[in-house]
Scaffold this active site. Structure first.
Site, PDB file in Angstrom:
ATOM      1  N   HIS A 311       0.858  -1.189   0.000  1.00  0.00           N
ATOM      2  CA  HIS A 311       0.000   0.000   0.000  1.00  0.00           C
ATOM      3  C   HIS A 311       0.890   1.234   0.000  1.00  0.00           C
ATOM      4  O   HIS A 311       1.945   1.248   0.625  1.00  0.00           O
ATOM      5  CB  HIS A 311      -0.899   0.024   1.237  1.00  0.00           C
ATOM      6  CG  HIS A 311      -2.087   0.916   1.096  1.00  0.00           C
ATOM      7  ND1 HIS A 311      -2.024   2.268   1.309  1.00  0.00           N
ATOM      8  CD2 HIS A 311      -3.358   0.659   0.727  1.00  0.00           C
ATOM      9  CE1 HIS A 311      -3.222   2.801   1.075  1.00  0.00           C
ATOM     10  NE2 HIS A 311      -4.041   1.841   0.726  1.00  0.00           N
ATOM     11  N   ASP A 368      -7.954  -5.293  -0.181  1.00  0.00           N
ATOM     12  CA  ASP A 368      -8.400  -6.207  -1.252  1.00  0.00           C
ATOM     13  C   ASP A 368      -8.026  -7.650  -0.993  1.00  0.00           C
ATOM     14  O   ASP A 368      -8.461  -8.542  -1.737  1.00  0.00           O
ATOM     15  CB  ASP A 368      -7.792  -5.744  -2.587  1.00  0.00           C
ATOM     16  CG  ASP A 368      -8.346  -4.386  -2.988  1.00  0.00           C
ATOM     17  OD1 ASP A 368      -7.555  -3.499  -3.352  1.00  0.00           O
ATOM     18  OD2 ASP A 368      -9.576  -4.215  -2.905  1.00  0.00           O
TER      19      ASP A 368
HETATM   20  C1  SDX Z   1      -6.200  -0.051  -3.039  1.00  0.00           C
HETATM   21  O1  SDX Z   1      -4.410   4.434  -2.058  1.00  0.00           O
HETATM   22  C2  SDX Z   1      -5.373   3.830  -1.490  1.00  0.00           C
HETATM   23  O2  SDX Z   1      -5.795   4.214  -0.374  1.00  0.00           O
HETATM   24  C3  SDX Z   1      -5.945   2.612  -2.251  1.00  0.00           C
HETATM   25  C4  SDX Z   1      -6.964   1.778  -1.492  1.00  0.00           C
HETATM   26  C5  SDX Z   1      -8.246   2.549  -1.244  1.00  0.00           C
HETATM   27  O3  SDX Z   1      -8.978   2.193  -0.297  1.00  0.00           O
HETATM   28  O4  SDX Z   1      -8.580   3.445  -2.083  1.00  0.00           O
HETATM   29  O5  SDX Z   1      -6.432   1.358  -0.248  1.00  0.00           O
HETATM   30  C6  SDX Z   1      -7.357   0.556  -2.321  1.00  0.00           C
HETATM   31  O6  SDX Z   1      -5.956   0.288  -4.165  1.00  0.00           O
HETATM   32  C7  SDX Z   1      -5.319  -1.031  -2.301  1.00  0.00           C
HETATM   33  C8  SDX Z   1      -4.105  -1.511  -3.164  1.00  0.00           C
HETATM   34  C9  SDX Z   1      -4.584  -2.617  -4.109  1.00  0.00           C
HETATM   35  N1  SDX Z   1      -3.500  -2.995  -5.030  1.00  0.00           N
HETATM   36  C10 SDX Z   1      -2.854  -4.168  -4.896  1.00  0.00           C
HETATM   37  O7  SDX Z   1      -3.057  -4.968  -3.988  1.00  0.00           O
HETATM   38  C11 SDX Z   1      -1.857  -4.441  -6.023  1.00  0.00           C
HETATM   39  C12 SDX Z   1      -0.550  -4.992  -5.421  1.00  0.00           C
HETATM   40  N2  SDX Z   1       0.128  -3.920  -4.708  1.00  0.00           N
HETATM   41  C13 SDX Z   1       0.919  -3.032  -5.429  1.00  0.00           C
HETATM   42  O8  SDX Z   1       1.111  -3.098  -6.752  1.00  0.00           O
HETATM   43  C14 SDX Z   1       1.522  -1.853  -4.670  1.00  0.00           C
HETATM   44  O9  SDX Z   1       1.815  -2.264  -3.405  1.00  0.00           O
HETATM   45  C15 SDX Z   1       0.645  -0.616  -4.650  1.00  0.00           C
HETATM   46  C16 SDX Z   1       0.221  -0.235  -6.027  1.00  0.00           C
HETATM   47  C17 SDX Z   1      -0.549  -0.852  -3.806  1.00  0.00           C
HETATM   48  C18 SDX Z   1       1.479   0.512  -4.029  1.00  0.00           C
HETATM   49  O10 SDX Z   1       2.456   0.828  -4.949  1.00  0.00           O
HETATM   50  P1  SDX Z   1       3.631   1.860  -4.577  1.00  0.00           P
HETATM   51  O11 SDX Z   1       3.321   2.611  -3.349  1.00  0.00           O
HETATM   52  O12 SDX Z   1       3.938   2.647  -5.815  1.00  0.00           O
HETATM   53  O13 SDX Z   1       4.813   0.887  -4.204  1.00  0.00           O
HETATM   54  P2  SDX Z   1       5.832   0.280  -5.238  1.00  0.00           P
HETATM   55  O14 SDX Z   1       5.109  -0.357  -6.379  1.00  0.00           O
HETATM   56  O15 SDX Z   1       6.866   1.306  -5.522  1.00  0.00           O
HETATM   57  O16 SDX Z   1       6.467  -0.893  -4.354  1.00  0.00           O
HETATM   58  C19 SDX Z   1       7.547  -0.662  -3.460  1.00  0.00           C
HETATM   59  C20 SDX Z   1       8.368  -1.947  -3.494  1.00  0.00           C
HETATM   60  C21 SDX Z   1       8.800  -2.336  -4.895  1.00  0.00           C
HETATM   61  O17 SDX Z   1       9.968  -3.122  -4.748  1.00  0.00           O
HETATM   62  P3  SDX Z   1      11.438  -2.360  -4.925  1.00  0.00           P
HETATM   63  O18 SDX Z   1      11.389  -1.689  -6.297  1.00  0.00           O
HETATM   64  O19 SDX Z   1      11.515  -1.401  -3.797  1.00  0.00           O
HETATM   65  O20 SDX Z   1      12.427  -3.492  -4.865  1.00  0.00           O
HETATM   66  O21 SDX Z   1       7.562  -3.058  -3.031  1.00  0.00           O
HETATM   67  C22 SDX Z   1       7.380  -3.992  -4.096  1.00  0.00           C
HETATM   68  C23 SDX Z   1       7.710  -3.262  -5.381  1.00  0.00           C
HETATM   69  O22 SDX Z   1       8.176  -4.181  -6.361  1.00  0.00           O
HETATM   70  N3  SDX Z   1       5.977  -4.393  -4.052  1.00  0.00           N
HETATM   71  C24 SDX Z   1       5.523  -5.630  -4.219  1.00  0.00           C
HETATM   72  C25 SDX Z   1       4.131  -5.540  -4.032  1.00  0.00           C
HETATM   73  N4  SDX Z   1       3.788  -4.282  -3.770  1.00  0.00           N
HETATM   74  C26 SDX Z   1       4.927  -3.565  -3.784  1.00  0.00           C
HETATM   75  N5  SDX Z   1       6.161  -6.789  -4.499  1.00  0.00           N
HETATM   76  C27 SDX Z   1       5.381  -7.884  -4.598  1.00  0.00           C
HETATM   77  N6  SDX Z   1       4.033  -7.887  -4.423  1.00  0.00           N
HETATM   78  C28 SDX Z   1       3.372  -6.737  -4.147  1.00  0.00           C
HETATM   79  N7  SDX Z   1       2.071  -6.722  -3.986  1.00  0.00           N
END
Ligand code: SDX
Length: 433
Positions: A311, A368
């Site tokens: 998140h 989710d």
């Molecule tokens: C919602 O914003 C809100 O409030 C949203 C929400 C709401 O109520 O409106 O809470 C609802 O959208 C919840 C999120 C649902 N999405 C997912 O579950 C999809 C999986 N999660 C992600 O793709 C990610 O965590 C996000 C999109 C939620 C957040 O993305 P960020 O903040 O841009 O973080 P990032 O992608 O830069 O990740 C940071 C690191 C990365 O690794 P490094 O580059 O640092 O090595 O964490 C890793 C990412 O690769 N990472 C994951 C991961 N999520 C982040 N690795 C594996 N699995 C994951 N799910």
């Protein structure tokens, strides 16, 4: 609402220019550097892709503390609202930032009840779309089309006309959502029933048929009400920022929320709830164990993510996921069913919470991760999960749109950029290239 009186300042030195910028402080002690005059004073702008460090507004609606895993609607902890409130009361709370009196709630319930039907011409709108169309696309299009039926809704409407549009949207969204489902099944559309509660009406619209009486199960209705409460608002997330952005051009509420529905559909946002279940099914039915899957999720080159984890704000357990995880067990027990997908979800969580990759990135279950297990138990089809997320988020979008239009600091959203393209050059006619 205007900016708080700055109590502190921040010094910024660029080259041989040093300026002092006002620092704002929110009611929970968050501080923000007010950079509204940065470019005028220094010629510089800021760069913050994804706006992870950028506040777009002051808001009285929802407070998140990502480090502590706190979520409050207008000061009320989500845990108390989930336990003691109901979705219509929470909707009023988000829009007015105060709990309604008994009379206000009764009047609000009556207003919603008498706006649940959609114009008969709007029903034909569904027939023009393929039965296989994703219901999020159908809902986004249909909500946008509401502005053709209510053309009098304008940005600078007096408060009571904006309220009328808000009531219409909140009241009609369950009908529109259910019609997108019924259309895909080739089943007749049902009319809302005025003697049912908001969640009971949703179950009726979704699952009743004209052939026999349909009694909404109170257990399912209560579980659905909980899901709606937990999804109702979440400050400046992607879809809410979209609703504010579209509204900032003075587009009407229906057009703004239609854009929000489209933003929510993305798999990184609300679309994740559908992806989580598809992920769990792929582990259940595939030849890959949960452990194998987790190794893929940690390998960037795999393109696999642990959906429902991570998140932008929560660097701790999402309080909504905690409530939903508990509710999964309760709902399945009350329904007398088991769901192997829940066991797989719990196994994935157990692995993640003990794995360095997830620990060091502070990746926890988000809203989710468990919601789909409950939607499935309630009989809601997978491609309707994100539509149910939109049903819950409706009062949050409405509240944030209304707040934007009451904000004295509000301006049309128009971020800057840093240009990194070609410097000036002369045109070359095509026969000389
Ligand atoms: C919602 O914003 C809100 O409030 C949203 C929400 C709401 O109520 O409106 O809470 C609802 O959208 C919840 C999120 C649902 N999405 C997912 O579950 C999809 C999986 N999660 C992600 O793709 C990610 O965590 C996000 C999109 C939620 C957040 O993305 P960020 O903040 O841009 O973080 P990032 O992608 O830069 O990740 C940071 C690191 C990365 O690794 P490094 O580059 O640092 O090595 O964490 C890793 C990412 O690769 N990472 C994951 C991961 N999520 C982040 N690795 C594996 N699995 C994951 N799910």
């Amino acid at each position: 609402m205007s900016s708080e009186t700055p109590s502190k300042t921040a010094k910024l030195t660029i080259g041989d220019t040093t300026i002092e910028l006002p620092v704002l402080e929110g009611s929970e002690g968050e501080i923000a550097i007010d950079i509204r005059n940065l470019r005028n004073q220094t010629g510089a702008i800021t760069y913050d892709p994804g706006f992870g460090n950028t506040g777009s507004c002051l808001s009285n609606i929802t407070y998140l503390d990502g480090e502590k895993g706190i979520l409050r609607y207008a000061g009320y902890p989500i845990e108390q609202l989930a336990e003691q409130s109901n979705f219509l009361e929470v909707s009023w709370l988000l829009i007015h930032q105060s709990l309604p009196t008994k009379q206000e709630l009764a009047e609000f319930h009556r207003e919603i009840t008498y706006h649940t039907m959609v114009h008969e011409d709007l029903k034909r709108f569904f027939g023009s779309m393929p039965k296989t169309g994703h219901p999020m696309a159908i809902c986004a299009a249909t909500v946008g089309a509401l502005s053709t039926f209510y053309q009098d809704v304008k940005y600078d409407d007096p408060e009571d006309q904006r309220w009328e549009a808000a009531v219409r949207l909140l009241a009609k969204m369950p009908t529109i959502a259910a019609y997108s489902y019924k259309h895909s099944k080739g089943q007749p559309f049902m009319y809302p029933q005025n003697d049912l509660s908001y969640p009971e009406n949703i179950m009726h619209l979704m699952f009743a048929t004209p052939c026999e009486p349909y009694e909404p199960d109170p257990v399912i209705a209560r579980a659905l009400d909980l899901l709606l409460i937990l999804h109702a608002d979440h400050e400046q997330n992607c879809s809410t920022s979209t609703v504010r952005t579209v509204g900032s051009s003075q587009a009407n509420l229906f057009a703004s929320v239609s854009a929000g529905i489209s933003a929510l559909w993305g798999p990184l946002h609300g679309g994740a709830n559908q992806k989580v279940i598809e992920m769990l099914i792929s582990i259940r039915d595939g030849d890959r164990s949960a452990k194998d899957f987790m190794n893929l999720a940690k390998d960037k080159s795999s393109g696999v993510r642990l959906m429902g984890f991570g998140h932008r704000v929560y660097k701790n357990y999402d309080p909504r996921a905690r409530i939903l995880k508990k509710s999964c067990d309760e709902v399945l027990a009350r329904m007398g069913t088991k769901n192997p997908l829940l066991e797989i979800a719990k196994e994935l969580e157990e692995i993640a919470l003990n794995d360095e990759y997830f620990i060091e990135r502070k990746l926890y279950p988000n809203v989710d991760f468990y919601s789909g297990i409950i939607y499935q138990a309630l009989g809601i089809p997978i491609d309707m999960f994100t539509v149910f997320f939109a049903l819950g988020r409706m009062p949050g979008w409405i509240a944030q749109w209304l707040e934007f239009h009451r904000d004295a600091d509000a301006r049309i959203m128009r971020p800057r950029q840093v240009y990194t393209g070609e410097r000036e050059r002369n045109y070359v006619p095509v026969d000389k290239r």
